[in-house]
Design an enzyme around this catalytic site. Structure first.
Site, PDB file in Angstrom:
ATOM      1  CB  SER A  22     179.660 -43.396  32.041  1.00 51.93           C
ATOM      2  OG  SER A  22     178.846 -42.932  30.994  1.00 51.93           O
ATOM      3  CD  GLU A  23     177.351 -39.342  33.172  1.00 47.26           C
ATOM      4  OE1 GLU A  23     178.205 -38.577  33.632  1.00 47.26           O
ATOM      5  OE2 GLU A  23     177.233 -39.578  31.964  1.00 47.26           O
ATOM      6  CB  THR A  24     171.638 -44.672  35.388  1.00 48.01           C
ATOM      7  OG1 THR A  24     172.439 -45.778  34.950  1.00 48.01           O
ATOM      8  CG2 THR A  24     170.167 -45.061  35.315  1.00 48.01           C
ATOM      9  CG  HIS A  40     176.146 -39.460  28.210  1.00 48.40           C
ATOM     10  ND1 HIS A  40     176.646 -39.770  29.459  1.00 48.40           N
ATOM     11  CD2 HIS A  40     175.536 -40.591  27.754  1.00 48.40           C
ATOM     12  CE1 HIS A  40     176.346 -41.029  29.740  1.00 48.40           C
ATOM     13  NE2 HIS A  40     175.683 -41.558  28.732  1.00 48.40           N
TER      14      HIS A  40
END
Length: 224
Positions: free
Chosen positions: A45-47, A76
């Site tokens: 969902s995120e990097t 996050h």
């Protein structure tokens, strides 16, 4: 030679289960024009791409990408990379992201970051009558936008889910930015259970700032 990606799970429960996987990449491995492609390939969902600081530095700079877009701030990834730096013996007081300077600190097993609500994306907030109604919502209910579905689950406690199809995230396991938005909306500190069972704690602090905190666990690294 491949790109090394450390992976952590952010906002786990107290036993280390659940949590939202985060890819963490030393920014020197990937030029800025290629970072979106790497985030899309990884599919988290995120990097987050971080300029790893020298020992003794108090600030680290980072960029955050979903599979579809860059974000000026997200919860996050900032909690996760703050924990990761501390775990490497390189704790910092501040993470510099495009939205602004994110203060960070550790208390016991919890890593905390501080942000402004308007740094987070706008979410459509859907208040459901109970937690069963939250669990019954299908991800296919939303084709566009950013949606946060929630219900009270006790005093100061909510159950939630988040859907962001436009960011390439059909459903997110644990969303710090949405936790900031709902805390600002309800104007109270919260204990949030999101997704399968991830745990987020929020608290309102001075001058409109909100802190989000949680536990982080290391997961298996990958190479792309």
């Amino acid at each position: 030679m491949g790109i090394q990606v450390d992976v952590v799970r952010v906002f786990t429960d107290p036993t280390g289960r659940h949590g939202n996987p985060l890819g963490i990449v030393d920014a020197t491995q990937v030029a800025p024009p290629d970072r979106q492609r790497i985030a899309t390939t990884l599919g988290y969902s995120e990097t987050i791409f971080v300029d790893v600081p020298e020992a003794g530095a108090t600030t680290a700079t980072a960029q955050i990408f979903t599979p579809a877009a860059e974000l000026p701030f997200a919860g996050h990834p900032t909690v996760g990379v703050a924990w990761w730096l501390t775990d490497r013996g390189l704790p910092v007081d501040t993470l510099a992201v495009p939205a602004g300077d994110v203060a960070t600190h550790t208390t016991g097993d919890y890593t905390w970051v501080r942000a402004k609500p308007d740094w987070a994306p706008e979410f459509t907030l859907h208040c459901e009558p109970d937690t069963a109604a939250v669990a019954a919502v299908a991800a296919t209910s939303f084709e566009t936008g950013h949606h946060y579905v929630w219900a009270w689950a006790g005093e100061g406690t909510i159950r939630s889910r988040m859907f962001a199809p436009e960011l390439g995230v059909p459903e997110d396991e644990a969303t710090g930015a949405a936790a900031i938005r709902i805390t600002d909306h309800l104007r109270r500190d919260l204990h949030i259970t999101q997704g399968r069972g991830s745990k987020i704690v929020t608290r309102i602090v001075a001058d409109g700032w909100i802190e989000i905190g949680g536990q982080v666990r290391r997961d298996r690294p990958v190479t792309v």
